[in-house]
Design an enzyme around this catalytic site. Structure first.
Site, PDB file in Angstrom:
ATOM      1  N   PHE B 127       0.843  -1.202   0.000  1.00 45.13           N
ATOM      2  CA  PHE B 127       0.000   0.000   0.000  1.00 45.13           C
ATOM      3  C   PHE B 127       0.877   1.251   0.000  1.00 45.13           C
ATOM      4  O   PHE B 127       1.720   1.408   0.902  1.00 45.13           O
ATOM      5  CB  PHE B 127      -0.788   0.105   1.300  1.00 45.13           C
ATOM      6  CG  PHE B 127      -2.083  -0.611   1.326  1.00 45.13           C
ATOM      7  CD1 PHE B 127      -3.040  -0.417   0.349  1.00 45.13           C
ATOM      8  CD2 PHE B 127      -2.385  -1.468   2.381  1.00 45.13           C
ATOM      9  CE1 PHE B 127      -4.258  -1.070   0.415  1.00 45.13           C
ATOM     10  CE2 PHE B 127      -3.596  -2.122   2.447  1.00 45.13           C
ATOM     11  CZ  PHE B 127      -4.539  -1.926   1.462  1.00 45.13           C
ATOM     12  N   ASP B 196      -0.093  -5.971   7.636  1.00 48.81           N
ATOM     13  CA  ASP B 196      -1.305  -5.203   7.336  1.00 48.81           C
ATOM     14  C   ASP B 196      -2.310  -6.179   6.730  1.00 48.81           C
ATOM     15  O   ASP B 196      -2.059  -6.749   5.663  1.00 48.81           O
ATOM     16  CB  ASP B 196      -0.997  -4.052   6.371  1.00 48.81           C
ATOM     17  CG  ASP B 196      -2.218  -3.168   6.128  1.00 48.81           C
ATOM     18  OD1 ASP B 196      -3.357  -3.644   6.343  1.00 48.81           O
ATOM     19  OD2 ASP B 196      -2.037  -2.008   5.725  1.00 48.81           O
ATOM     20  N   TYR B 221     -13.292  -0.799   7.134  1.00 48.17           N
ATOM     21  CA  TYR B 221     -14.295  -0.347   6.164  1.00 48.17           C
ATOM     22  C   TYR B 221     -14.288  -1.109   4.850  1.00 48.17           C
ATOM     23  O   TYR B 221     -15.047  -0.758   3.949  1.00 48.17           O
ATOM     24  CB  TYR B 221     -14.181   1.159   5.908  1.00 48.17           C
ATOM     25  CG  TYR B 221     -12.839   1.691   5.467  1.00 48.17           C
ATOM     26  CD1 TYR B 221     -12.418   1.560   4.153  1.00 48.17           C
ATOM     27  CD2 TYR B 221     -12.019   2.358   6.357  1.00 48.17           C
ATOM     28  CE1 TYR B 221     -11.202   2.075   3.751  1.00 48.17           C
ATOM     29  CE2 TYR B 221     -10.790   2.865   5.967  1.00 48.17           C
ATOM     30  CZ  TYR B 221     -10.392   2.729   4.657  1.00 48.17           C
ATOM     31  OH  TYR B 221      -9.188   3.239   4.257  1.00 48.17           O
ATOM     32  N   LYS B 222     -13.438  -2.131   4.758  1.00 51.84           N
ATOM     33  CA  LYS B 222     -13.444  -2.944   3.538  1.00 51.84           C
ATOM     34  C   LYS B 222     -14.358  -4.155   3.776  1.00 51.84           C
ATOM     35  O   LYS B 222     -15.576  -4.004   3.847  1.00 51.84           O
ATOM     36  CB  LYS B 222     -12.007  -3.324   3.169  1.00 51.84           C
ATOM     37  CG  LYS B 222     -11.131  -2.093   2.852  1.00 51.84           C
ATOM     38  CD  LYS B 222      -9.704  -2.512   2.509  1.00 51.84           C
ATOM     39  CE  LYS B 222      -8.787  -1.306   2.338  1.00 51.84           C
ATOM     40  NZ  LYS B 222      -9.062  -0.524   1.127  1.00 51.84           N
ATOM     41  N   ARG B 368      -9.615  -3.223 -11.109  1.00 51.45           N
ATOM     42  CA  ARG B 368      -9.682  -4.131  -9.963  1.00 51.45           C
ATOM     43  C   ARG B 368     -11.130  -4.377  -9.564  1.00 51.45           C
ATOM     44  O   ARG B 368     -11.925  -3.436  -9.515  1.00 51.45           O
ATOM     45  CB  ARG B 368      -8.926  -3.482  -8.790  1.00 51.45           C
ATOM     46  CG  ARG B 368      -8.841  -4.335  -7.555  1.00 51.45           C
ATOM     47  CD  ARG B 368      -8.103  -3.609  -6.445  1.00 51.45           C
ATOM     48  NE  ARG B 368      -8.958  -2.601  -5.820  1.00 51.45           N
ATOM     49  CZ  ARG B 368      -8.677  -1.987  -4.666  1.00 51.45           C
ATOM     50  NH1 ARG B 368      -7.540  -2.258  -4.040  1.00 51.45           N
ATOM     51  NH2 ARG B 368      -9.493  -1.085  -4.161  1.00 51.45           N
TER      52      ARG B 368
END
Lengths: 409, 409
Positions: B127, B196, B221-222, B368
């Site tokens: 990330f 992560d 939040y994913k 994606r």
């Protein structure tokens, strides 16, 4: 002076130019809420806005709401609104993280502006959490945290001081620092002050630009009525923004967060003090509270606060003299709450809560009452002291249930 | 192999043991949502719980809800629920702050466990935000951030490595690290990995205890469907908890936060990684998403994810061969999304969004698509590829409106 009666208090309410704001809050029945400096109450408008953010923005808009509902701009948009409340310029304030995290960022960012100096200076009566954060940041920076009594602050500033950290309004006594005067003294030592405005914003008139404030943080859930644990704000004066960077260099503080560069490039301006993705639902609630605050003249607000305070002080002095006043007499040196010392302040506060008067206890012996003029009536003050008087006169606070300690005091 | 038809996909849906979970989400009509790895959709239960927290807990309960509505315990209560999803023990996880802030805390806390070492090691494809945070933390710690290609990671670990920071599932390709194997290799160099898990939790089976994970963070939040910018989680294995402290030493991490001591005393256990007051409304929404995730068997979830992925890959290979697959073939080395490279991936994604298929673009050339088996049907995959095929075949993505850049991509 004759002692004010309930009718006198009600007359003051009828004459109060801010009286209509009370209708803008959802206050429970049979409660006199004198703890808005711990958690501000719910604005009437907030449930609708939060529900809309949940159902429409998140539920229907999904990920497109980062653009279409303005989520991505929320830290700046709400920050700019707060700037209007505190006399800052657009682009000087962001809403992000908590006061603790923001204080950490500013200490870590600003202390290195004074290389070779050895101390971060603060006062003993500061928020304990601010002292804790400063202790940790000082250790990381290899600096000493020097903690002195308030009266010794000015004398303690020296060419060894890398940074001063002060809370404007003392969370216990309500003592209020003169920001402009302290900033001038600090400037004389070529040192900056980080101001914590958590107990100031929304109750005391602020003008950060006029008063030479360079660095500040503050709370969203007290007088801004932003909801429990609302995100905090962070202020850096324009002139300083491009000279310092945040230790927590997250993507929201990147110059181009969505280009996904491999290297960190701090955004120009205040944006660089953002870190991760902001908690939108809590931000939406905060914005409703800030919008309400923007409708109010801050000088009128404090004028009423001073009147409420004086009524409270007068009634307690006359009716409950065993409570020792600890807040300043002069409105120019106090904030938006009034406090009294008593060896059994904890029990007294619990007994008040049982009677619907919500104040709070602060160790070791302080009973603290928020004066929040947006929704507190003169009548509320009169009735609160009337109940307090009864609790003291009949020693109701001695009943054993009021000694039971709760997790959050 | 014959090409699966829409009817074949619908038959798979009828046989899907997880099919009923789709009814637990408020998904907009006429949208095929393949971006749950950016922002999970709204659980049906969430609006009611948020509304109750606003109106009853905040509005009626006011400050007493810190005790009476369990606000003060929320970081631990939700953390313990997340622990059950990821194979951690009670007391090993807290919910707090953002992934960026939590990553910063863990790097700053854990790197000093290896004194004398000079590097924080990570991979180029991590990330970007994690790279930024590590860059800042490394600078503060006086360490070098060494960024290598994935294939060079193992060779780059050495007695100079103070800490390794990896994201288990690559946010672009979906490549999944073998956590246990990487931890073993790191342990051979007497070095720890901070994991992560933002793209792992809620889609890939995790067992942090079994796999020897000592330090981890992840996103709410994913795939946890906790709402926009939901607070993040932070994990520290029991054995390590009392050996490290948070650089951001706020009051929620204090041993006795309400005693208001002047000195910081880190709480025992995981609590010390809390900092400021948590954003309760966002926490409440997150808890609803986590509660829903607790109803699901994580192995069944990934089994469906793998099936959905294979259908997507097969259909694209046959119908849109100009899209180059970039995700691993082997389910054991991939996460919960599928990606394709194309020079005009940005425009293709915009054209898909205009037709109700929401995926996302990741620079420089990646389209994606999140495979989120709790609410994605096989039929959705079939229809999404059917629309994609039409956009490619008729070159609809070349229409100029799809080239317009938006703030959040």
């Amino acid at each position: 002076m004759t002692m004010p009666t309930l009718e006198d208090a009600q007359a003051l309410d009828r004459a109060d130019p801010l009286a209509a704001f009370r209708q803008r809050f959802s206050l429970p029945e049979n409660v006199i809420y004198l703890d808005g400096n711990s958690l501000g109450p719910l604005p009437v408008e907030t449930p609708r806005r939060v529900a809309e953010a949940v159902a429409k923005e998140w539920g229907d808009g999904l990920v497109t709401s980062w653009n279409d509902a303005g989520w991505v701009d929320a830290p700046h948009r709400i920050g700019d609104k707060i700037a209007r409340v505190i006399g800052a310029r657009p682009g000087e304030v962001v809403v992000t993280d908590s006061t603790s995290v923001n204080l950490y960022k500013l200490i870590m960012a600003a202390a290195p502006l004074s290389p070779g100096r050895t101390e971060i200076l603060t006062e003993r009566g500061n928020f304990p959490s601010d002292l804790y954060v400063a202790e940790g940041a000082a250790r990381t920076l290899g600096l000493e945290l020097r903690v002195v009594d308030r009266d010794d602050l000015v004398g303690a500033m020296s060419s060894a001081t890398a940074l001063v950290m002060l809370t404007q309004v003392d969370y216990r006594s309500g003592y209020r620092h003169d920001i402009a005067a302290m900033n001038r003294i600090a400037a004389g030592h070529d040192v900056r002050i980080v101001w914590d405005l958590s107990h100031s914003i929304g109750t005391v008139p602020l003008d950060l630009g006029r008063d030479g404030v360079e660095l500040a943080i503050g709370c969203g859930y007290k007088h801004l009525n932003g909801g429990p644990g609302a995100p905090a704000f962070l202020y850096v004066a324009k002139a300083l923004q491009d000279k310092i960077t945040s230790p927590i260099s997250g993507w929201f503080g990147h110059a181009s967060p969505f280009v996904f560069d491999a290297r960190y490039q701090p955004a120009p301006g205040i944006s660089r003090f953002l870190a991760g993705t902001p908690p939108i639902l809590s931000m939406v609630a905060l914005e409703a509270g800030v919008d309400l605050m923007l409708e109010v003249d801050q000088n009128a607000l404090f004028a009423k606060s001073a009147q409420l305070f004086d009524l409270f002080a007068l009634l307690v002095a006359a009716r409950c003299p065993e409570l020792r006043p600890v807040s300043p007499d002069d409105p120019a040196t106090r904030g938006g709450h009034i406090s009294f010392a008593h060896d059994h302040a904890y029990e007294i506060i619990q007994a008040l809560i049982a009677r619907g008067v919500i104040g709070d206890f602060r160790t070791p012996d302080v009973a603290r009452f928020g004066i929040t003029p947006l929704y507190t009536r003169f009548e509320d003050i009169w009735r609160a002291v009337d109940i307090l008087d009864d609790i003291m006169a009949r020693k109701i606070w001695q009943e054993p249930q009021y000694a039971v300690r709760r997790v959050v005091t």
